[in-house]
Design a protein around this motif. Sequence first.
Motif, PDB file in Angstrom:
ATOM      1  N   PHE A 201     -37.808  -5.642  46.621  1.00 46.35           N
ATOM      2  CA  PHE A 201     -36.503  -6.514  47.147  1.00 46.35           C
ATOM      3  C   PHE A 201     -34.887  -5.482  47.273  1.00 46.35           C
ATOM      4  O   PHE A 201     -35.425  -4.245  46.342  1.00 46.35           O
ATOM      5  CB  PHE A 201     -36.399  -7.418  46.180  1.00 46.35           C
ATOM      6  CG  PHE A 201     -37.588  -8.585  46.654  1.00 46.35           C
ATOM      7  CD1 PHE A 201     -37.449  -9.582  47.255  1.00 46.35           C
ATOM      8  CD2 PHE A 201     -38.033  -8.224  45.777  1.00 46.35           C
ATOM      9  CE1 PHE A 201     -38.573 -10.238  46.744  1.00 46.35           C
ATOM     10  CE2 PHE A 201     -39.597  -9.541  45.795  1.00 46.35           C
ATOM     11  CZ  PHE A 201     -39.341 -10.235  46.340  1.00 46.35           C
ATOM     12  N   GLN A 202     -33.686  -5.762  47.681  1.00 44.66           N
ATOM     13  CA  GLN A 202     -32.595  -5.114  47.675  1.00 44.66           C
ATOM     14  C   GLN A 202     -32.259  -5.992  47.451  1.00 44.66           C
ATOM     15  O   GLN A 202     -31.890  -7.379  48.706  1.00 44.66           O
ATOM     16  CB  GLN A 202     -32.664  -4.201  47.919  1.00 44.66           C
ATOM     17  CG  GLN A 202     -33.165  -2.564  48.091  1.00 44.66           C
ATOM     18  CD  GLN A 202     -33.225  -2.446  46.295  1.00 44.66           C
ATOM     19  OE1 GLN A 202     -31.332  -2.001  46.499  1.00 44.66           O
ATOM     20  NE2 GLN A 202     -33.845  -1.698  46.038  1.00 44.66           N
ATOM     21  N   PHE A 203     -31.441  -6.425  46.555  1.00 43.66           N
ATOM     22  CA  PHE A 203     -29.791  -7.182  47.022  1.00 43.66           C
ATOM     23  C   PHE A 203     -28.750  -6.581  48.087  1.00 43.66           C
ATOM     24  O   PHE A 203     -28.564  -5.502  47.804  1.00 43.66           O
ATOM     25  CB  PHE A 203     -29.669  -7.890  45.320  1.00 43.66           C
ATOM     26  CG  PHE A 203     -28.288  -8.879  45.879  1.00 43.66           C
ATOM     27  CD1 PHE A 203     -28.602 -10.236  46.010  1.00 43.66           C
ATOM     28  CD2 PHE A 203     -27.201  -8.520  46.260  1.00 43.66           C
ATOM     29  CE1 PHE A 203     -27.472 -11.501  46.070  1.00 43.66           C
ATOM     30  CE2 PHE A 203     -25.995  -9.593  46.070  1.00 43.66           C
ATOM     31  CZ  PHE A 203     -26.435 -10.926  45.645  1.00 43.66           C
ATOM     32  N   VAL A 204     -28.508  -7.705  48.811  1.00 43.01           N
ATOM     33  CA  VAL A 204     -27.000  -6.711  49.068  1.00 43.01           C
ATOM     34  C   VAL A 204     -25.922  -7.758  49.538  1.00 43.01           C
ATOM     35  O   VAL A 204     -26.178  -8.341  49.475  1.00 43.01           O
ATOM     36  CB  VAL A 204     -27.692  -6.722  50.957  1.00 43.01           C
ATOM     37  CG1 VAL A 204     -26.319  -5.721  51.582  1.00 43.01           C
ATOM     38  CG2 VAL A 204     -28.594  -5.293  51.511  1.00 43.01           C
ATOM     39  N   ALA A 251     -27.809   4.381  54.838  1.00 46.68           N
ATOM     40  CA  ALA A 251     -27.807   5.276  53.873  1.00 46.68           C
ATOM     41  C   ALA A 251     -29.693   5.829  53.202  1.00 46.68           C
ATOM     42  O   ALA A 251     -29.497   6.832  52.784  1.00 46.68           O
ATOM     43  CB  ALA A 251     -26.867   5.442  53.308  1.00 46.68           C
ATOM     44  N   ILE A 252     -30.391   4.817  52.975  1.00 47.31           N
ATOM     45  CA  ILE A 252     -31.723   4.691  52.793  1.00 47.31           C
ATOM     46  C   ILE A 252     -32.288   5.191  53.402  1.00 47.31           C
ATOM     47  O   ILE A 252     -32.479   4.978  54.311  1.00 47.31           O
ATOM     48  CB  ILE A 252     -31.938   3.214  52.242  1.00 47.31           C
ATOM     49  CG1 ILE A 252     -31.013   2.220  51.588  1.00 47.31           C
ATOM     50  CG2 ILE A 252     -33.239   2.515  51.373  1.00 47.31           C
ATOM     51  CD1 ILE A 252     -31.471   0.848  52.058  1.00 47.31           C
ATOM     52  N   LEU A 257     -36.827   1.845  52.008  1.00 46.69           N
ATOM     53  CA  LEU A 257     -36.392   0.498  52.170  1.00 46.69           C
ATOM     54  C   LEU A 257     -37.778  -0.300  51.632  1.00 46.69           C
ATOM     55  O   LEU A 257     -38.639  -0.439  51.089  1.00 46.69           O
ATOM     56  CB  LEU A 257     -37.213   1.357  53.592  1.00 46.69           C
ATOM     57  CG  LEU A 257     -36.004   1.214  54.835  1.00 46.69           C
ATOM     58  CD1 LEU A 257     -36.535   1.956  55.869  1.00 46.69           C
ATOM     59  CD2 LEU A 257     -34.791   1.233  54.596  1.00 46.69           C
ATOM     60  N   PRO A 258     -36.662  -1.981  51.219  1.00 42.68           N
ATOM     61  CA  PRO A 258     -37.152  -2.871  50.463  1.00 42.68           C
ATOM     62  C   PRO A 258     -38.498  -3.524  51.728  1.00 42.68           C
ATOM     63  O   PRO A 258     -38.299  -3.323  52.913  1.00 42.68           O
ATOM     64  CB  PRO A 258     -36.298  -3.262  49.827  1.00 42.68           C
ATOM     65  CG  PRO A 258     -34.665  -3.285  50.894  1.00 42.68           C
ATOM     66  CD  PRO A 258     -35.746  -1.535  51.383  1.00 42.68           C
ATOM     67  N   GLN A 259     -39.594  -4.408  51.484  1.00 42.52           N
ATOM     68  CA  GLN A 259     -39.378  -4.935  52.175  1.00 42.52           C
ATOM     69  C   GLN A 259     -38.964  -6.653  52.789  1.00 42.52           C
ATOM     70  O   GLN A 259     -39.043  -7.000  53.798  1.00 42.52           O
ATOM     71  CB  GLN A 259     -41.308  -5.631  51.116  1.00 42.52           C
ATOM     72  CG  GLN A 259     -42.042  -4.827  51.197  1.00 42.52           C
ATOM     73  CD  GLN A 259     -43.726  -5.456  49.997  1.00 42.52           C
ATOM     74  OE1 GLN A 259     -43.064  -6.575  49.152  1.00 42.52           O
ATOM     75  NE2 GLN A 259     -44.957  -5.175  50.441  1.00 42.52           N
ATOM     76  N   VAL A 260     -37.173  -6.608  52.101  1.00 37.68           N
ATOM     77  CA  VAL A 260     -37.276  -7.094  51.440  1.00 37.68           C
ATOM     78  C   VAL A 260     -36.056  -6.963  51.612  1.00 37.68           C
ATOM     79  O   VAL A 260     -35.171  -6.809  49.972  1.00 37.68           O
ATOM     80  CB  VAL A 260     -37.077  -8.722  51.887  1.00 37.68           C
ATOM     81  CG1 VAL A 260     -37.398  -8.935  50.397  1.00 37.68           C
ATOM     82  CG2 VAL A 260     -36.357 -10.465  51.980  1.00 37.68           C
ATOM     83  N   PHE A 261     -34.014  -7.486  52.031  1.00 34.68           N
ATOM     84  CA  PHE A 261     -32.930  -7.598  51.890  1.00 34.68           C
ATOM     85  C   PHE A 261     -32.773  -8.647  51.171  1.00 34.68           C
ATOM     86  O   PHE A 261     -32.976  -9.354  52.775  1.00 34.68           O
ATOM     87  CB  PHE A 261     -32.539  -6.844  53.169  1.00 34.68           C
ATOM     88  CG  PHE A 261     -32.971  -5.299  53.419  1.00 34.68           C
ATOM     89  CD1 PHE A 261     -31.804  -4.250  52.032  1.00 34.68           C
ATOM     90  CD2 PHE A 261     -33.301  -4.590  54.478  1.00 34.68           C
ATOM     91  CE1 PHE A 261     -31.778  -3.243  52.213  1.00 34.68           C
ATOM     92  CE2 PHE A 261     -33.165  -3.040  54.276  1.00 34.68           C
ATOM     93  CZ  PHE A 261     -32.434  -2.286  53.522  1.00 34.68           C
ATOM     94  N   ASP A 286     -41.121  -4.661  59.896  1.00 33.35           N
ATOM     95  CA  ASP A 286     -40.628  -3.102  59.368  1.00 33.35           C
ATOM     96  C   ASP A 286     -39.851  -3.990  57.457  1.00 33.35           C
ATOM     97  O   ASP A 286     -40.003  -3.280  56.922  1.00 33.35           O
ATOM     98  CB  ASP A 286     -39.426  -2.214  59.869  1.00 33.35           C
ATOM     99  CG  ASP A 286     -41.022  -1.543  61.502  1.00 33.35           C
ATOM    100  OD1 ASP A 286     -42.085  -2.237  61.107  1.00 33.35           O
ATOM    101  OD2 ASP A 286     -39.901  -1.020  62.210  1.00 33.35           O
ATOM    102  N   CYS A 287     -38.708  -4.841  57.686  1.00 29.72           N
ATOM    103  CA  CYS A 287     -38.261  -4.686  56.913  1.00 29.72           C
ATOM    104  C   CYS A 287     -37.818  -6.818  57.173  1.00 29.72           C
ATOM    105  O   CYS A 287     -37.141  -6.932  58.664  1.00 29.72           O
ATOM    106  CB  CYS A 287     -36.626  -4.327  56.797  1.00 29.72           C
ATOM    107  SG  CYS A 287     -36.808  -2.880  55.545  1.00 29.72           S
TER     108      CYS A 287
END
Length: 350
Positions: A201-204, A251-252, A257-261, A286-287
Amino acid sequence: MAIHEELTGEFSVRRKVTMQQIADMAGVSKFAVSRALSGKSGVSEQTREYIIKIAGDLGFFRNVKPAIHSPQLSASAAHRPETVLVLFPNIRYQNTENTFWGVIFDSISQKLDENGLTIVTLTQVSKDSLASLLNPEMILGVISVGMVSTQMLLEVQSMKLPLVMIDHIDPALHCDGIFVDNYFMMKQLVVKLIGRGYQTFQFVGKVNYSFSFEERWRAFKDSLNEYNIEHRQNTQLMCPEVLDEYDSVMAIPDEELPQVFVCANDAVALRVYDALKQRGLRIPEDCAVTGFDDTVFKERIEPGLTSVHVPKEVMGERAVEMLLYRVRNREQCYSKLMLTGEVIVRESIL
């Protein structure tokens, strides 16, 4: 109804101040005066502040008389004023045209109208204090929407006006408030994603942007910890001033890349969509991407955005109800009302 156009105030014993007189003094149309005083679009912020200043100088705010009796107030309160001041700072992303804040504002306006109350809206007053514009005896109470400066809130407190704050906490003062249970709902969203098999995961979103964003970020972290999911947050996605969400996602490196943003709100998710599509990535294959607030942005997004529905209309309605209760019960303890929503699953996740 934002403001009654026929609303007048006494300039002197025998003279009334009308919107037309304010318009003539300011060199603008009566329409512009109405839009400026009600917080609607159609005038620049500089013109809005100038019109409010002229209206204040003429005595429009300081001497406006009650219009009609509110059915929500007792008979003994019939002498009370019928005008509610709404503090709504017209800043980026927080204005009456915004798909989140604008809905709340419209709900406040409609609920006040149903109760026979008039609304006057002010943005941040840059030079003049509230006391120089408003006679506290003519204001029933105040509702603040979103982030309002501590200075302005303290001015409201000094005038001893009932105050209800929507989606904002300020440690400098105590008052009633309406909030969304951001923490609980974000946890529901993250747990649902984990249940669907997502592990990275990535928090945005700019976490310090608002109290709501901070709560959503905290719930995101806590949920991953509770399920023993290792997480290394990309700090660029937390939106330092030099980057926005689009630049950060672009820029990542592919391998990171995470599975989910998981986005702080739908507006952020829209930027993430743009960045991923620019990179030639498919959503959700892909995401995956999720938002928060369930605003009309979802109508512009393909595939459909998984989001958390926030009861925006109810927030405005309950704020008015809470203010009217406070007017009748000045000595009761303050309360914070927490509203919940629900996760709306759409095609942006597998």
